[in-house]
Design an enzyme around this catalytic site. Sequence first.
Site, PDB file in Angstrom:
ATOM      1  N   ASP A  12      -0.294  87.095 117.088  1.00  0.00           N
ATOM      2  CA  ASP A  12       0.679  88.091 117.557  1.00  0.00           C
ATOM      3  C   ASP A  12       1.359  87.739 118.885  1.00  0.00           C
ATOM      4  O   ASP A  12       1.518  88.605 119.763  1.00  0.00           O
ATOM      5  CB  ASP A  12       0.015  89.461 117.676  1.00  0.00           C
ATOM      6  N   CYS A  44      -6.350  92.677 118.147  1.00  0.00           N
ATOM      7  CA  CYS A  44      -6.078  91.792 117.017  1.00  0.00           C
ATOM      8  C   CYS A  44      -6.844  90.472 117.079  1.00  0.00           C
ATOM      9  O   CYS A  44      -7.288  89.964 116.053  1.00  0.00           O
ATOM     10  CB  CYS A  44      -4.575  91.555 116.895  1.00  0.00           C
ATOM     11  N   LYS A  53       1.234  91.224 109.088  1.00  0.00           N
ATOM     12  CA  LYS A  53       0.261  92.288 108.877  1.00  0.00           C
ATOM     13  C   LYS A  53       0.808  93.613 109.406  1.00  0.00           C
ATOM     14  O   LYS A  53       1.662  93.640 110.275  1.00  0.00           O
ATOM     15  CB  LYS A  53      -1.068  91.939 109.539  1.00  0.00           C
TER      16      LYS A  53
END
Length: 216
Positions: A14, A157, A112
């Site tokens: 991310d 994450c 995601k």
Amino acid sequence: MQIYPDTDIIGVVDVQPTFMPGGELPVPGGHEVVPIINDLLTRFAHAFVTQDWHPPGHASFASAHSGKQPYDTHALPYGEQVLWPDHGIAGTPSAAIHPELDQSRVQVVIRKGFHPGIDSYSAFFENDHRTPTGLEGWLRQRGFTRLFLCGLATDFCVAWSAEDAARLGFEVVVIEDACRGIGLPAGDGRTTIDEARDRLAARGVQFIASSGLRIG
């Protein structure tokens, strides 16, 4: 620690403008990981990245729930969910992979959080811990056995990805200086970063600095 090019892979979690200073959900110091990760990417033969990719009005957004504010929690069908500012909106520039990140060795992108009703922190499963992203199968077919994880955010994450990878039987290493965390209060003077580190250590996840890695 020696890097084995045939069985080791780096996962970049991310690293997107939405999580950088000035983004919708800024991680403190998030921009600092980009040059560190670019240096790491020169040492690995293989890499994957993950990308938050939410539709507008996603169930994990505080704006989707009347009377809720960012960082409140809310019970969703799969469990208690932290509610976030709107971020990582699919197709927007802030949801793109960071433009300064070197993608020349990136072989797969895992998007995601695209299902409207369920969030997804982990690179392997959505937040119900059952719905897979497909990354596990890709890694196994390619013969990777050890994952080096970095990116944003350490306590969400990155941590959930590391925990799931260890649970699935991969050897997992978190490159600490190539991560940054959100650090929400977790009670008793601890933060979500503290809790995540303890949880991962109990799973056998190793922690290392980028300076401690060498090419085999």
